[in-house]
Design a protein around this motif. Structure first.
Motif, PDB file in Angstrom:
ATOM      1  N   ILE A  23       0.862  -1.183   0.000  1.00  0.00           N
ATOM      2  CA  ILE A  23       0.000   0.000   0.000  1.00  0.00           C
ATOM      3  C   ILE A  23       0.897   1.230   0.000  1.00  0.00           C
ATOM      4  O   ILE A  23       1.683   1.434   0.929  1.00  0.00           O
ATOM      5  CB  ILE A  23      -0.914   0.042   1.245  1.00  0.00           C
ATOM      6  CG1 ILE A  23      -1.769  -1.219   1.327  1.00  0.00           C
ATOM      7  CG2 ILE A  23      -1.791   1.283   1.226  1.00  0.00           C
ATOM      8  CD1 ILE A  23      -2.544  -1.322   2.628  1.00  0.00           C
ATOM      9  N   ASN A  24       0.792   2.047  -1.036  1.00  0.00           N
ATOM     10  CA  ASN A  24       1.592   3.285  -1.127  1.00  0.00           C
ATOM     11  C   ASN A  24       3.076   3.036  -0.896  1.00  0.00           C
ATOM     12  O   ASN A  24       3.759   3.795  -0.214  1.00  0.00           O
ATOM     13  CB  ASN A  24       1.080   4.318  -0.115  1.00  0.00           C
ATOM     14  CG  ASN A  24      -0.351   4.726  -0.383  1.00  0.00           C
ATOM     15  OD1 ASN A  24      -0.818   4.661  -1.523  1.00  0.00           O
ATOM     16  ND2 ASN A  24      -1.060   5.149   0.642  1.00  0.00           N
ATOM     17  N   GLY A  25       3.580   1.922  -1.448  1.00  0.00           N
ATOM     18  CA  GLY A  25       5.016   1.648  -1.371  1.00  0.00           C
ATOM     19  C   GLY A  25       5.474   0.877  -0.160  1.00  0.00           C
ATOM     20  O   GLY A  25       6.653   0.557  -0.044  1.00  0.00           O
ATOM     21  N   ILE A  26       4.582   0.574   0.780  1.00  0.00           N
ATOM     22  CA  ILE A  26       4.973  -0.200   1.965  1.00  0.00           C
ATOM     23  C   ILE A  26       4.131  -1.466   2.043  1.00  0.00           C
ATOM     24  O   ILE A  26       3.013  -1.516   1.540  1.00  0.00           O
ATOM     25  CB  ILE A  26       4.824   0.622   3.258  1.00  0.00           C
ATOM     26  CG1 ILE A  26       3.389   1.120   3.414  1.00  0.00           C
ATOM     27  CG2 ILE A  26       5.801   1.790   3.260  1.00  0.00           C
ATOM     28  CD1 ILE A  26       3.162   1.899   4.697  1.00  0.00           C
ATOM     29  N   GLU A  27       4.707  -2.503   2.669  1.00  0.00           N
ATOM     30  CA  GLU A  27       4.046  -3.803   2.710  1.00  0.00           C
ATOM     31  C   GLU A  27       3.433  -4.094   4.078  1.00  0.00           C
ATOM     32  O   GLU A  27       3.983  -3.724   5.113  1.00  0.00           O
ATOM     33  CB  GLU A  27       5.041  -4.923   2.393  1.00  0.00           C
ATOM     34  CG  GLU A  27       5.153  -5.233   0.922  1.00  0.00           C
ATOM     35  CD  GLU A  27       5.918  -6.513   0.663  1.00  0.00           C
ATOM     36  OE1 GLU A  27       5.945  -6.941  -0.496  1.00  0.00           O
ATOM     37  OE2 GLU A  27       6.497  -7.095   1.603  1.00  0.00           O
ATOM     38  N   GLY A  28       2.292  -4.762   4.046  1.00  0.00           N
ATOM     39  CA  GLY A  28       1.646  -5.223   5.264  1.00  0.00           C
ATOM     40  C   GLY A  28       1.269  -6.682   5.111  1.00  0.00           C
ATOM     41  O   GLY A  28       1.216  -7.212   3.993  1.00  0.00           O
ATOM     42  N   LEU A  29       1.008  -7.335   6.224  1.00  0.00           N
ATOM     43  CA  LEU A  29       0.639  -8.751   6.191  1.00  0.00           C
ATOM     44  C   LEU A  29      -0.872  -8.922   6.244  1.00  0.00           C
ATOM     45  O   LEU A  29      -1.539  -8.424   7.151  1.00  0.00           O
ATOM     46  CB  LEU A  29       1.273  -9.495   7.368  1.00  0.00           C
ATOM     47  CG  LEU A  29       0.839 -10.964   7.527  1.00  0.00           C
ATOM     48  CD1 LEU A  29       1.264 -11.779   6.317  1.00  0.00           C
ATOM     49  CD2 LEU A  29       1.423 -11.556   8.811  1.00  0.00           C
ATOM     50  N   LEU A  30      -1.373  -9.627   5.259  1.00  0.00           N
ATOM     51  CA  LEU A  30      -2.776 -10.032   5.229  1.00  0.00           C
ATOM     52  C   LEU A  30      -2.803 -11.498   5.647  1.00  0.00           C
ATOM     53  O   LEU A  30      -2.527 -12.386   4.844  1.00  0.00           O
ATOM     54  CB  LEU A  30      -3.346  -9.843   3.811  1.00  0.00           C
ATOM     55  CG  LEU A  30      -4.773 -10.336   3.550  1.00  0.00           C
ATOM     56  CD1 LEU A  30      -5.758  -9.639   4.470  1.00  0.00           C
ATOM     57  CD2 LEU A  30      -5.161 -10.105   2.099  1.00  0.00           C
ATOM     58  N   HIS A  31      -3.078 -11.738   6.948  1.00  0.00           N
ATOM     59  CA  HIS A  31      -3.039 -13.105   7.469  1.00  0.00           C
ATOM     60  C   HIS A  31      -4.122 -13.952   6.812  1.00  0.00           C
ATOM     61  O   HIS A  31      -5.179 -13.450   6.418  1.00  0.00           O
ATOM     62  CB  HIS A  31      -3.224 -13.088   8.990  1.00  0.00           C
ATOM     63  CG  HIS A  31      -2.852 -14.376   9.645  1.00  0.00           C
ATOM     64  ND1 HIS A  31      -3.740 -15.414   9.805  1.00  0.00           N
ATOM     65  CD2 HIS A  31      -1.676 -14.796  10.169  1.00  0.00           C
ATOM     66  CE1 HIS A  31      -3.133 -16.418  10.411  1.00  0.00           C
ATOM     67  NE2 HIS A  31      -1.878 -16.077  10.647  1.00  0.00           N
ATOM     68  N   ILE A  32      -3.846 -15.238   6.706  1.00  0.00           N
ATOM     69  CA  ILE A  32      -4.781 -16.154   6.043  1.00  0.00           C
ATOM     70  C   ILE A  32      -6.165 -16.109   6.697  1.00  0.00           C
ATOM     71  O   ILE A  32      -7.181 -16.248   6.010  1.00  0.00           O
ATOM     72  CB  ILE A  32      -4.217 -17.601   6.043  1.00  0.00           C
ATOM     73  CG1 ILE A  32      -5.088 -18.520   5.175  1.00  0.00           C
ATOM     74  CG2 ILE A  32      -4.064 -18.139   7.449  1.00  0.00           C
ATOM     75  CD1 ILE A  32      -4.470 -19.874   4.929  1.00  0.00           C
TER      76      ILE A  32
END
Length: 473
Positions: A217-226
């Motif tokens: 998102i906007n150049g940064i990563e986040g974790l979308l847990h299962i």
């Protein structure tokens, strides 16, 4: 003062200035031509400086940058030239001065602008303030797999990451990568600070793992847990997502210092139970698929939700274990018994698709009705009479005959057709109590209306309270 004395004084002044190679001097330009200049610095001989030794930069015509009367600093190269002049070099002096500037820029971490010259597989060469510097391939860009040849002739901003001088030779290393990383960190920091918890953003799926997906998102990563991908249980993120997918995700948590962010895709989706509740109602008959079996029932997938088919709701007949009558993967029809949206529970029934055989049989039956059946089985306690395909009744031993028996087999045979009288219907426990002692209606009424004799069963069917008194007499 005589001319001789004046000359003597001048000579003494000139001789006062001692020169030697490497000595720094200050002087005034007294003559300039395209290739050289003469400098008076208070010595008996003038100094001469060639254009090649004037500056580190390339000069075509010295007279374009130097004028008579200009004061300059230079370094003595040799005490005499072929013409008897002192050979000077401003270039050497400038080299030392400019190198000090380079070192100062390096120590301050200042950004500088260079133009790339030659390149090779290892990197690129660029000049700065007359010094040759090197940009290693790994420092041309923060992006990997770059080709040095693509940077030839380009002007770009770099940072000095090494500046050393040893034995008159300089070691100068530049980096574009460091600047790009610093800029990226600033952009990243701004992106992290701009993110709002509980807000929804569009993101791009960059990577998939067993435990979830990484979304940018906007150049940064986040974790979308299962567990945050779908309201339904999935085995792997690839069941729902693919790399490159654009998704609408909500920010659940963020830690700017640790650069961690938790995302949710299902938070923006309507809950399956809500959708199911909108499309279905209690008593609807639906088709489902058995996904698992337990001792207490079966879990059935109906549309996008799972419901419980309790073991007591599988059949009107008693079922000990669901696996005795059902299999995983079976498609079955069930009736919706209850929809609990708040607790996300769905109760299903299978036996409710047909009428309760016991209720159906006993619907028009009452006490003292005469029914017929066949002897199904016998024990010392009595006989089981099959009244219908799915309905049994029980005749206690003392109701098999007026005679006292040890076992029903004394007067009955298996599969024998008999007539019985209903003496009790327990609809709660679904039991029917029968008697094979069929009295006339008048006898039954007389027995029922009798109030002066109370009978108890104490091993003898006809034992009464009056008998107790007789024994005492």
């Amino acid at each position: 003062m005589s001319e001789k004395n004046e000359m003597q004084e001048l000579l003494e002044n000139f001789e006062f200035v001692k020169i030697y190679p490497g000595k720094k001097i200050k002087g005034t330009v007294i003559l300039v031509n395209p290739d050289s200049a003469l400098v008076n610095f208070g010595y008996k001989s003038d100094g001469i400086i060639e254009k090649e030794n004037y500056t580190l930069e390339k000069v075509e015509d010295l007279s374009t940058i130097l004028n008579v009367g200009d004061e300059i600093e230079a370094v003595v190269v040799s005490s005499t030239s072929d013409d008897g002049n002192v050979v000077l070099s401003r270039r050497q002096f400038e080299q030392e001065s400019k190198w000090n500037e380079v070192v100062e820029l390096f120590e301050k971490g200042e950004k500088i602008e260079i133009t790339v010259g030659k390149t090779n597989e290892k990197g690129a060469i660029a000049n700065f303030k007359g010094f040759s510097g090197f940009i290693p391939r790994s420092h041309l860009s923060k992006d990997r797999n770059v080709e040095p040849a693509d940077f030839a002739g380009k002007t770009m901003e770099v940072e000095i990451i090494e500046a050393k001088m040893k034995n008159g030779k300089n070691k100068l290393i530049f980096s574009r990568k460091k600047i790009e990383l610093d800029e990226a960190r600033k952009v990243e920091q701004a992106a992290w600070e701009a993110l709002e918890i509980k807000e929804t953003y569009e993101g791009k799926v960059n990577r998939l793992a067993d435990f979830g997906a990484f979304v940018e998102i906007n150049g940064i990563e986040g974790l979308l847990h299962i567990n945050e991908i779908s309201w339904n249980r999935i085995k792997h993120p690839s069941d729902v997502l693919s790399i490159g997918d654009l998704v609408q995700v909500k920010v659940l948590k963020k830690d700017v210092e640790k650069r961690r962010m938790s995302l949710s895709l299902k938070a923006n989706l309507q809950k399956p139970f809500e959708i199911f509740d909108e499309n279905n109602k209690v008593d609807d008959i639906v088709t489902g698929k058995i996904v698992s079996l337990t001792n207490f029932g079966a879990f059935v997938q109906v549309e996008n939700v799972q419901g419980l088919l309790h073991v007591s709701d599988i059949s009107w007949d008693k079922v000990n274990l669901p696996e005795d009558v059902l299999n995983v993967g079976d498609e079955i029809q069930v009736k919706i018994l209850k929809i609990d949206v708040k607790n996300e529970r769905l109760s299903l029934g299978m036996k409710q698709l047909s009428e309760d055989p016991f209720a159906k049989y006993t619907k028009d039956k009452k006490r003292f009705d005469i029914v017929s059946g066949t002897v199904k089985s016998m024990t010392v306690e009595g006989a089981v009479i099959q009244l219908d395909d799915e309905i049994d009744g029980f005749v206690p031993l003392n109701k098999v005959s007026k005679d006292k028996l040890r076992t029903p087999a004394q007067v009955l045979e298996k599969d024998q057709e008999v007539e019985c009288k209903i003496i009790d219907i327990n609809r709660k426990n679904k039991t029917i109590k029968l008697s094979m002692i069929i009295e006339t209606e008048a006898e039954t009424k007389e027995k029922t209306s009798s109030k002066d004799v109370v009978s108890y069963t104490l091993g003898d069917d006809s034992f009464t309270i009056g008998d107790l008194f007789k024994k005492k007499d």
